[in-house]
Design a protein around this motif. Structure first.
Motif, PDB file in Angstrom:
ATOM      1  N   THR A  11       0.896  -1.118   0.040  1.00 20.27           N
ATOM      2  CA  THR A  11       0.062   0.114   0.056  1.00 20.27           C
ATOM      3  C   THR A  11       0.896   1.381  -0.047  1.00 20.27           C
ATOM      4  OG1 THR A  11      -1.591  -0.975   1.183  1.00 20.27           O
ATOM      5  CG2 THR A  11      -1.872   1.103   1.363  1.00 20.27           C
ATOM      6  N   LEU A  12       1.780   1.302   0.675  1.00 12.50           N
ATOM      7  CA  LEU A  12       2.894   2.196   0.811  1.00 12.50           C
ATOM      8  C   LEU A  12       4.275   2.237   0.204  1.00 12.50           C
ATOM      9  CD1 LEU A  12       2.334   5.311   1.841  1.00 12.50           C
ATOM     10  CD2 LEU A  12       3.335   4.502   3.909  1.00 12.50           C
ATOM     11  N   VAL A  14       8.219   4.324  -0.337  1.00 12.51           N
ATOM     12  CA  VAL A  14       8.730   5.549  -0.329  1.00 12.51           C
ATOM     13  C   VAL A  14      10.236   5.430  -0.946  1.00 12.51           C
ATOM     14  CG1 VAL A  14       9.809   7.091   1.571  1.00 12.51           C
ATOM     15  CG2 VAL A  14       8.137   5.962   2.035  1.00 12.51           C
ATOM     16  N   LEU A  55       6.479   9.778  -1.827  1.00 10.77           N
ATOM     17  CA  LEU A  55       5.478   8.789  -0.836  1.00 10.77           C
ATOM     18  C   LEU A  55       4.525   8.229  -1.856  1.00 10.77           C
ATOM     19  CD1 LEU A  55       4.428   8.287   2.512  1.00 10.77           C
ATOM     20  CD2 LEU A  55       2.540   8.753   1.143  1.00 10.77           C
ATOM     21  N   TRP A  56       4.602   7.234  -2.144  1.00 14.59           N
ATOM     22  CA  TRP A  56       3.450   6.573  -3.131  1.00 14.59           C
ATOM     23  C   TRP A  56       2.729   5.893  -2.450  1.00 14.59           C
ATOM     24  CZ3 TRP A  56       5.125   6.954  -8.304  1.00 14.59           C
ATOM     25  CH2 TRP A  56       6.502   7.458  -8.468  1.00 14.59           C
ATOM     26  N   TYR A  57       1.192   6.179  -2.787  1.00 17.74           N
ATOM     27  CA  TYR A  57       0.099   5.450  -1.892  1.00 17.74           C
ATOM     28  C   TYR A  57      -0.703   4.759  -2.977  1.00 17.74           C
ATOM     29  CZ  TYR A  57      -4.204   4.942   0.587  1.00 17.74           C
ATOM     30  OH  TYR A  57      -5.291   4.392   1.156  1.00 17.74           O
ATOM     31  N   SER A  79      -9.733   8.034   0.409  1.00 19.32           N
ATOM     32  CA  SER A  79      -8.778   9.021   1.018  1.00 19.32           C
ATOM     33  C   SER A  79      -7.844   8.347   2.058  1.00 19.32           C
ATOM     34  CB  SER A  79      -9.747  10.013   1.423  1.00 19.32           C
ATOM     35  OG  SER A  79     -10.455   9.491   2.849  1.00 19.32           O
ATOM     36  N   PHE A  80      -7.026   9.003   2.458  1.00 13.07           N
ATOM     37  CA  PHE A  80      -6.315   8.798   3.380  1.00 13.07           C
ATOM     38  C   PHE A  80      -5.627  10.077   4.264  1.00 13.07           C
ATOM     39  CE2 PHE A  80      -3.012   9.209   0.390  1.00 13.07           C
ATOM     40  CZ  PHE A  80      -1.998   9.673   0.942  1.00 13.07           C
ATOM     41  N   TRP A  81      -4.902   9.958   5.193  1.00 12.98           N
ATOM     42  CA  TRP A  81      -4.678  11.225   6.109  1.00 12.98           C
ATOM     43  C   TRP A  81      -3.242  10.844   6.454  1.00 12.98           C
ATOM     44  CZ3 TRP A  81      -8.268  13.150  10.639  1.00 12.98           C
ATOM     45  CH2 TRP A  81      -9.445  13.425  10.042  1.00 12.98           C
ATOM     46  N   LEU A  82      -2.314  11.909   6.409  1.00 11.58           N
ATOM     47  CA  LEU A  82      -0.923  11.805   7.142  1.00 11.58           C
ATOM     48  C   LEU A  82      -1.048  12.533   8.281  1.00 11.58           C
ATOM     49  CD1 LEU A  82       1.115  12.280   3.686  1.00 11.58           C
ATOM     50  CD2 LEU A  82       0.716  10.333   4.892  1.00 11.58           C
ATOM     51  N   LYS A  83      -0.964  11.689   9.280  1.00 10.78           N
ATOM     52  CA  LYS A  83      -1.087  12.469  10.715  1.00 10.78           C
ATOM     53  C   LYS A  83       0.247  12.014  11.524  1.00 10.78           C
ATOM     54  CE  LYS A  83      -5.382  12.660  12.451  1.00 10.78           C
ATOM     55  NZ  LYS A  83      -6.396  12.106  13.025  1.00 10.78           N
ATOM     56  N   PRO A  84       0.920  13.443  11.403  1.00  7.54           N
ATOM     57  CA  PRO A  84       2.137  13.047  12.335  1.00  7.54           C
ATOM     58  C   PRO A  84       2.098  12.688  13.844  1.00  7.54           C
ATOM     59  CG  PRO A  84       2.038  15.408  11.682  1.00  7.54           C
ATOM     60  CD  PRO A  84       0.998  14.727  11.292  1.00  7.54           C
TER      61      PRO A  84
END
Length: 105
Positions: A11-12, A14, A55-57, A79-84
């Motif tokens: 899925t992810l 880098v 970043l490849w999603y 959708s997706f979120w990037l949450k640090p």
């Protein structure tokens, strides 16, 4: 199909930024025998430290088909979120000075 699009296996991804690396499955995926994209690039084991990264999603939609989905499926949202987490050592908004106008009265 997976030989041509191995990118679907994760899925992810880098990678360090490289202007030549634009197509995640290679430039001509439907005309190739194997994937020439992300699996090849990540196998090089290049460092992503102190460099620009990409970043490849990769996403897919699986659902139970309804009569309303045939012959044309309506729009589905993905959708997706990037949450640090731990990016700051404290909330940076704590240093914001109070408003010069009293709004409470």
């Amino acid at each position: 199909m997976l030989r041509r699009a191995q990118v679907l296996a994760h899925t992810l991804w880098v990678t360090p930024f490289d202007e030549e690396e634009r197509w995640p499955c290679g430039e001509f995926v439907v005309q190739s025998r194997e994937d020439h994209g992300l699996p090849v690039w990540t196998a090089r084991d290049r460092s992503i430290e102190d460099t620009d990264i990409v970043l490849w999603y990769v996403f897919g939609i699986h659902h139970i088909t309804r009569p309303e989905d045939w012959p044309v499926m309506p729009v589905d949202t993905v959708s997706f979120w990037l949450k640090p987490v731990g990016f700051f050592d404290r909330n940076p908004a704590l240093d914001v000075p109070p408003s010069p106008h009293d709004h409470h009265g």
